[in-house]
Design an enzyme around this catalytic site. Structure first.
Site, PDB file in Angstrom:
ATOM      1  CB  SER A  15     -12.757   8.873   4.665  1.00  0.00           C
ATOM      2  OG  SER A  15     -11.960   7.394   5.175  1.00  0.00           O
ATOM      3  CG  ASN A  16      -7.874   6.511   6.398  1.00  0.00           C
ATOM      4  OD1 ASN A  16      -8.454   5.930   7.487  1.00  0.00           O
ATOM      5  ND2 ASN A  16      -8.036   6.104   5.492  1.00  0.00           N
ATOM      6  NE  ARG A  67       7.626   5.664  -9.253  1.00  0.00           N
ATOM      7  CZ  ARG A  67       7.183   5.706  -9.438  1.00  0.00           C
ATOM      8  NH1 ARG A  67       6.140   6.354  -8.727  1.00  0.00           N
ATOM      9  NH2 ARG A  67       6.745   4.615 -10.155  1.00  0.00           N
ATOM     10  NE  ARG A  93       2.791   8.727  -8.775  1.00  0.00           N
ATOM     11  CZ  ARG A  93       2.625   8.525 -10.027  1.00  0.00           C
ATOM     12  NH1 ARG A  93       1.747   7.708 -10.551  1.00  0.00           N
ATOM     13  NH2 ARG A  93       3.782   8.496 -11.248  1.00  0.00           N
ATOM     14  CG  ASN A 109       0.850   3.013   3.621  1.00  0.00           C
ATOM     15  OD1 ASN A 109      -0.134   4.351   3.416  1.00  0.00           O
ATOM     16  ND2 ASN A 109       1.019   2.571   2.770  1.00  0.00           N
ATOM     17  CG  HIS A 111      -2.108  -2.034   3.083  1.00  0.00           C
ATOM     18  ND1 HIS A 111      -1.864  -1.340   1.553  1.00  0.00           N
ATOM     19  CD2 HIS A 111      -2.355  -3.435   2.817  1.00  0.00           C
ATOM     20  CE1 HIS A 111      -2.054  -2.574   0.758  1.00  0.00           C
ATOM     21  NE2 HIS A 111      -2.517  -4.105   1.523  1.00  0.00           N
ATOM     22  CG  ASP A 147       1.547  -1.437   0.407  1.00  0.00           C
ATOM     23  OD1 ASP A 147       1.243  -0.946   0.686  1.00  0.00           O
ATOM     24  OD2 ASP A 147       0.719  -2.336  -0.363  1.00  0.00           O
ATOM     25  CD  GLU A 176      -8.574   1.751   5.589  1.00  0.00           C
ATOM     26  OE1 GLU A 176      -7.725   2.659   4.889  1.00  0.00           O
ATOM     27  OE2 GLU A 176      -8.934   1.334   4.984  1.00  0.00           O
TER      28      GLU A 176
HETATM   29  C1  GAR Z   1      -8.231   3.600   2.374  1.00  0.00           C
HETATM   30  O1  GAR Z   1      -8.567   2.581   2.213  1.00  0.00           O
HETATM   31  C2  GAR Z   1      -6.663   3.147   2.589  1.00  0.00           C
HETATM   32  O2  GAR Z   1      -6.658   2.356   3.494  1.00  0.00           O
HETATM   33  C3  GAR Z   1      -6.365   3.402   1.219  1.00  0.00           C
HETATM   34  O3  GAR Z   1      -7.221   3.876   0.298  1.00  0.00           O
HETATM   35  C4  GAR Z   1      -8.135   4.762   0.776  1.00  0.00           C
HETATM   36  C5  GAR Z   1      -7.908   5.465   0.807  1.00  0.00           C
HETATM   37  O4  GAR Z   1      -9.296   6.347   1.800  1.00  0.00           O
HETATM   38  N1  GAR Z   1      -5.156   3.020   0.374  1.00  0.00           N
HETATM   39  C6  GAR Z   1      -4.314   1.893   0.095  1.00  0.00           C
HETATM   40  O5  GAR Z   1      -4.405   1.544   0.059  1.00  0.00           O
HETATM   41  C7  GAR Z   1      -2.661   2.954  -0.225  1.00  0.00           C
HETATM   42  N2  GAR Z   1      -2.470   1.455  -1.191  1.00  0.00           N
HETATM   43  P1  GAR Z   1      -9.142   7.989   2.073  1.00  0.00           P
HETATM   44  O6  GAR Z   1      -8.626   8.563   1.066  1.00  0.00           O
HETATM   45  O7  GAR Z   1     -10.867   8.138   2.373  1.00  0.00           O
HETATM   46  O8  GAR Z   1      -8.892   8.150   3.293  1.00  0.00           O
END
Ligand code: GAR
Length: 221
Positions: A15-16, A67, A93, A109, A111, A147, A176
């Site tokens: 979604s982001n 990795r 990852r 990133n 968070h 993070d 976000e």
């Molecule tokens: C989002 O809430 C993002 O902040 C989080 O995963 C979700 C992805 O949603 N990221 C983390 O937790 C990173 N450590 P999305 O696929 O709908 O953008």
């Protein structure tokens, strides 16, 4: 204007990613989304990106011995697409210092917490368990430590009495979607500079609502 050739890295629904793709459709946006790359071939976001006309690729981390082997493949794909900049958007990852050193200063990133609070996973559950009244999200440059890294933008939301992780997470996610395109625009346009652990030059005091949007978000003014 040269637009930064940007890859969005996802592991899930994206979604982001959708919001970044939408923002980058504006001709004056300083980044173009040249690739969406996932470590999960079945990530729902890949199909959406493809439908939006964006090049997509998957590098399945499970087939690699380690990795770094995985990251070497990622790097080859990114170089093939002449990528200048990375946005991690729900990419689940961790990277080695080697990979981060390839992208130092060129990788963001998002968070789902107000860093440095609640690094790691299950941020909404942990915020509720702690009884905090304000929660939120952060866009930051990526450094080898998980993070951490200079913060470009944050948005805060209230924690309400009836919240569970789902309702709180939805309120955070809406923010976000506001701050990630904003942060990419600020960084890709060169509007900000990094000094130590601080990102400077982004916001005048009068613009503070952009980091803590009104409405669902909390402002301190
Ligand atoms: C989002 O809430 C993002 O902040 C989080 O995963 C979700 C992805 O949603 N990221 C983390 O937790 C990173 N450590 P999305 O696929 O709908 O953008």
């Amino acid at each position: 204007m040269t637009r930064l050739r940007t890859a969005i890295l996802i592991s899930g629904r994206g979604s982001n990613m959708d919001e970044l793709i939408a923002a980058a459709r504006a001709p004056e946006f300083p980044a173009q989304i040249a690739l969406v790359l996932s470590n999960r071939p079945d990530a729902p976001g890949l199909a959406k990106a493809k439908a939006a006309g964006i090049a997509v690729a998957a590098v399945d981390h499970k087939i690699y011995a380690g990795r770094e082997e995985f990251e070497r493949s990622l790097q080859i794909v990114l170089e093939t697409y002449r990528i200048d900049f990375l946005c991690l958007a729900g990419f689940m990852r961790l990277f080695t210092p080697w990979f981060i050193s390839q992208w130092r200063g060129r990788i963001l990133n998002i968070h789902p917490a107000l860093l440095p609070a609640y690094r790691g996973l299950h941020t909404h559950e942990r915020a509720l368990a702690d009884g905090v009244k304000i929660h939120g999200c952060t866009v930051h440059f990526v450094v080898p430590e998980m993070d951490e890294g200079p913060i470009v933008a944050q948005a805060a939301v209230p924690v309400l009495d009836g919240d569970d992780a789902e309702t709180l997470g939805a309120r955070v996610l809406a923010q976000e979607h506001v701050i990630y395109p904003l942060a990419l625009r600020l960084v890709a346009s060169g509007a900000v500079r990094v000094e130590g652990n601080r990102v400077l030059g982004a916001l005048a005091e009068s613009d503070a609502r952009l980091v803590a949007p009104a409405g669902d978000g909390v402002t301190n003014g």
